[in-house]
Design a protein around this motif. Sequence first.
Motif, short mmCIF file in Angstrom:
data_model
loop_
_atom_site.label_atom_id
_atom_site.label_comp_id
_atom_site.label_asym_id
_atom_site.label_seq_id
_atom_site.Cartn_x
_atom_site.Cartn_y
_atom_site.Cartn_z
N GLY A 1 2.31 8.40 -14.52
CA GLY A 1 1.59 6.88 -14.71
C GLY A 1 1.55 6.68 -13.34
N SER A 2 0.71 5.20 -13.43
CA SER A 2 0.83 4.53 -12.52
C SER A 2 1.04 3.09 -12.70
N ARG A 3 0.97 1.59 -11.71
CA ARG A 3 1.54 0.52 -10.93
C ARG A 3 0.97 -0.58 -11.56
N VAL A 4 1.02 -1.20 -11.25
CA VAL A 4 0.58 -3.00 -10.58
C VAL A 4 1.24 -3.44 -10.27
N LEU A 5 0.68 -3.48 -8.03
CA LEU A 5 1.71 -3.72 -7.88
C LEU A 5 1.84 -5.12 -8.00
N LEU A 6 2.50 -5.97 -8.05
CA LEU A 6 2.55 -7.53 -7.82
C LEU A 6 3.19 -8.35 -6.66
N GLY A 7 2.31 -9.02 -5.87
CA GLY A 7 2.94 -10.08 -5.02
C GLY A 7 3.55 -10.63 -4.92
N ARG A 8 4.35 -11.31 -3.91
CA ARG A 8 5.36 -11.90 -3.58
C ARG A 8 5.22 -13.74 -3.74
N MET A 9 4.44 -14.01 -4.52
CA MET A 9 3.84 -15.19 -4.58
C MET A 9 3.98 -15.38 -6.72
N TYR A 10 3.45 -14.34 -6.46
CA TYR A 10 2.67 -13.87 -8.37
C TYR A 10 4.29 -13.56 -8.66
N THR A 11 5.18 -12.91 -8.07
CA THR A 11 6.32 -12.88 -8.39
C THR A 11 7.82 -14.34 -9.15
N ALA A 12 6.88 -14.84 -8.08
CA ALA A 12 7.91 -15.94 -7.78
C ALA A 12 8.19 -16.61 -9.22
N ARG A 13 6.76 -17.13 -9.65
CA ARG A 13 6.55 -17.09 -10.21
C ARG A 13 6.21 -16.98 -11.71
N LEU A 14 6.02 -15.38 -11.94
CA LEU A 14 7.17 -14.63 -12.84
C LEU A 14 8.76 -15.07 -13.13
#
Length: 200
Positions: free
Chosen positions: A53-66
């Motif tokens: 399968g594939s993946r969506v790489l999340l950015g640093r700022m968006y990961t922090a918000r999550l």
Amino acid sequence: HEDKGFRLSAIRNRSIAQAKGDYIIQIDGDIILDKNFISDHLELAEKGYFVCGSRVLLGRMYTARLLRGLESHPATLKQDYRFMLNGFRSHILRHYLANRYAKHSMLSIRGCNMAFWKNDLMRVNGYNETLEMWGQEDVEISYRLIHAGVQKKQLKMGGVQFHLYHKFASRENLEYHEQVLHRVIENKTVWCENGIVKDK
């Protein structure tokens, strides 16, 4: 599994050996799964195949918000456009691309999103524990599966997962891993000596 550095192949082998199911869907611990992740994978499950399968790489700022609870779930349209297509689902395209996309490249293999029949993994003796650090362990086992007669399917437009941002693991042993991979390809190797079974 004591923390002695990056030993992903070893812990995957222990997990494979203890797994009671016939079909293994493999993920990593730094991802968030779409609610349809398992059902999408099972749509493509077929004897004689493994699935990547594939993946969506999340950015640093968006990961922090999550992680701070400011976002309840990753939103595909808010992500880097390079990975955005990996966040969409389509039943028709999923089945249309499964075999066609798989033929183009072995570069689209992501160990964080794979599925196998346990018997096929045992046939090649699982992951190569000689590859102790980051890199190519997923590609190496894929080539051995192919040499054993197991074909590859690509899960596109489904099996959506979001990869949390983190610093890269050390690549210092990558050159050695590349050499091992090259030998596997050149010799059409199937069985891994340092795998699940230590002495055949």
